[in-house]
Motif scaffolding. Structure first.
Motif, short mmCIF file in Angstrom:
data_model
loop_
_atom_site.label_atom_id
_atom_site.label_comp_id
_atom_site.label_asym_id
_atom_site.label_seq_id
_atom_site.Cartn_x
_atom_site.Cartn_y
_atom_site.Cartn_z
N GLY A 1 37.05 37.29 34.59
CA GLY A 1 35.91 38.11 34.27
C GLY A 1 34.59 37.69 35.05
O GLY A 1 33.90 38.43 35.43
N SER A 2 34.43 36.23 35.31
CA SER A 2 33.66 35.83 36.09
C SER A 2 33.56 36.14 37.59
O SER A 2 32.40 36.63 38.09
N ALA A 3 34.45 36.29 37.97
CA ALA A 3 34.88 36.79 39.51
C ALA A 3 34.45 38.37 39.57
O ALA A 3 33.70 38.89 40.45
N ARG A 4 34.86 39.11 38.50
CA ARG A 4 34.55 40.42 38.72
C ARG A 4 33.26 40.76 38.38
O ARG A 4 32.88 41.68 38.92
N MET A 5 32.43 39.93 37.66
CA MET A 5 30.80 40.42 37.59
C MET A 5 30.28 40.62 38.71
O MET A 5 29.19 41.29 38.96
N VAL A 6 30.76 39.82 40.01
CA VAL A 6 29.94 39.68 41.24
C VAL A 6 30.22 40.99 41.93
O VAL A 6 29.42 41.22 43.00
#
Length: 312
Positions: A305-310
């Motif tokens: 999810g953290s990667a998807r945020m960017v």
């Protein structure tokens, strides 16, 4: 070279980190200790150091990096400002700005860890194929994350999705950790299920294989699957309160799917059966027949999810 992005999930003991392609494939993942001494002043420095080492090892330049996302255990405003993370020792400061300075990566996004996990499940987990979902994390407490139109619903102070403290029982006398009584967390978390079991054993109203000094949510659900009457009663209460809470949430959010994860969810289909049944009994006609799915990414949901945020 195809661009890469970093996903970081800061926990109380370890920081989970992953390197991803922009289409969601994890090419590497690792962990570093969460150094909380001196009010957590070393955490972001350690993350930046680890990111730079990984870039050097893989001969990645700043131009090769699409961005870096971070999930943190606390409320986060849209600009990356953390509004206190008590278990890290952090006060109020802008995490995104600090990480930009430490890494040189311009595209840095920060989110609440439960919300970020929901985004990860939407991207590559149990919620894949849906753009509107509610994720419920059943662990020591009850966490939640709301995704609408493919984006995290953060709220004005970054506290959107805090479903564990929805009040579901106005008759409850025991006090929740938040200071209120009758919170969902008192019935649907691992500690909540054990609390219900202890109360039921004290009453001695039904025969059971459960033992007071060896109680766990896993034991309760295992006994219920085996037909233990007392355990089945506890699971029914669990399903009633969680199903009712999700019905209330649905009448505000109207999601496509509920994704259920966390340690308690390892009990499997019995969770889906009980919760969906009680959801259907408590929701208006236009909101019936929602999909209920189990989370699939486990402890990696946060880095996904953290990667998807960017990538937005």
């Amino acid at each position: 070279m195809e661009k890469r992005c970093f996903g970081v999930d800061i926990g109380g003991t370890t920081v989970k980190m992953g390197l991803f392609t922009v289409d969601g494939k994890v090419t590497d993942k690792w962990e570093i200790p969460t150094r909380k001494e001196e009010n957590g002043k070393y955490i972001l420095e350690d993350i930046a150091k680890s990111v730079k080492e990984r870039m050097q090892r893989d001969t990645l330049t700043l131009e090769d990096i699409a961005g870096l996302g971070i999930g943190v255990p606390g409320p986060v405003k849209e600009d990356g400002t953390v509004l206190k993370c008590a278990n890290l020792g952090w006060g109020v400061f802008n995490v995104a700005d600090t990480v930009r300075e430490l890494t040189g990566i311009e595209n840095v996004k920060v989110g609440n860890d439960a919300n970020v996990a929901a985004l990860g499940e939407m991207w590559q987990g149990g919620g894949k194929g849906y753009n509107n979902l509610v994720m419920v994390t059943l662990g020591t407490g009850v966490g939640g994350g709301v995704i609408l139109g493919g984006k995290i619903l953060t709220g004005s102070n970054g506290a959107g999705g805090e479903i564990g403290h929805i009040r579901v029982n106005y008759e409850e006398k025991d006090v929740c950790g938040c200071g209120k009584t009758g919170c969902l967390e008192q019935y649907a978390s691992a500690t909540g299920v054990v609390r219900l079991a202890k109360k039921a054993l004290e009453k001695k109203e039904k025969k059971t294989t459960l033992v007071a000094d060896d109680l766990s949510a896993k034991a309760v659900f295992g006994a219920a699957k085996a037909g233990d009457e007392l355990a089945m009663d506890i699971v029914e209460k669990f399903g009633f309160y969680l199903g009712m809470a999700l019905a209330h949430i649905s009448q505000v959010i109207d999601p496509e799917v509920f994704v259920i994860g966390g340690g308690v969810a390892r009990a499997g289909q019995i969770i889906i059966d009980e919760v969906s049944k009680n959801y259907e009994e408590n929701v208006m006609f236009a909101l019936k027949n929602k999909a209920f799915k189990m989370a699939e990414l486990g402890n990696d949901a946060g880095i996904y999810g953290s990667a998807r945020m960017v990538l937005d």
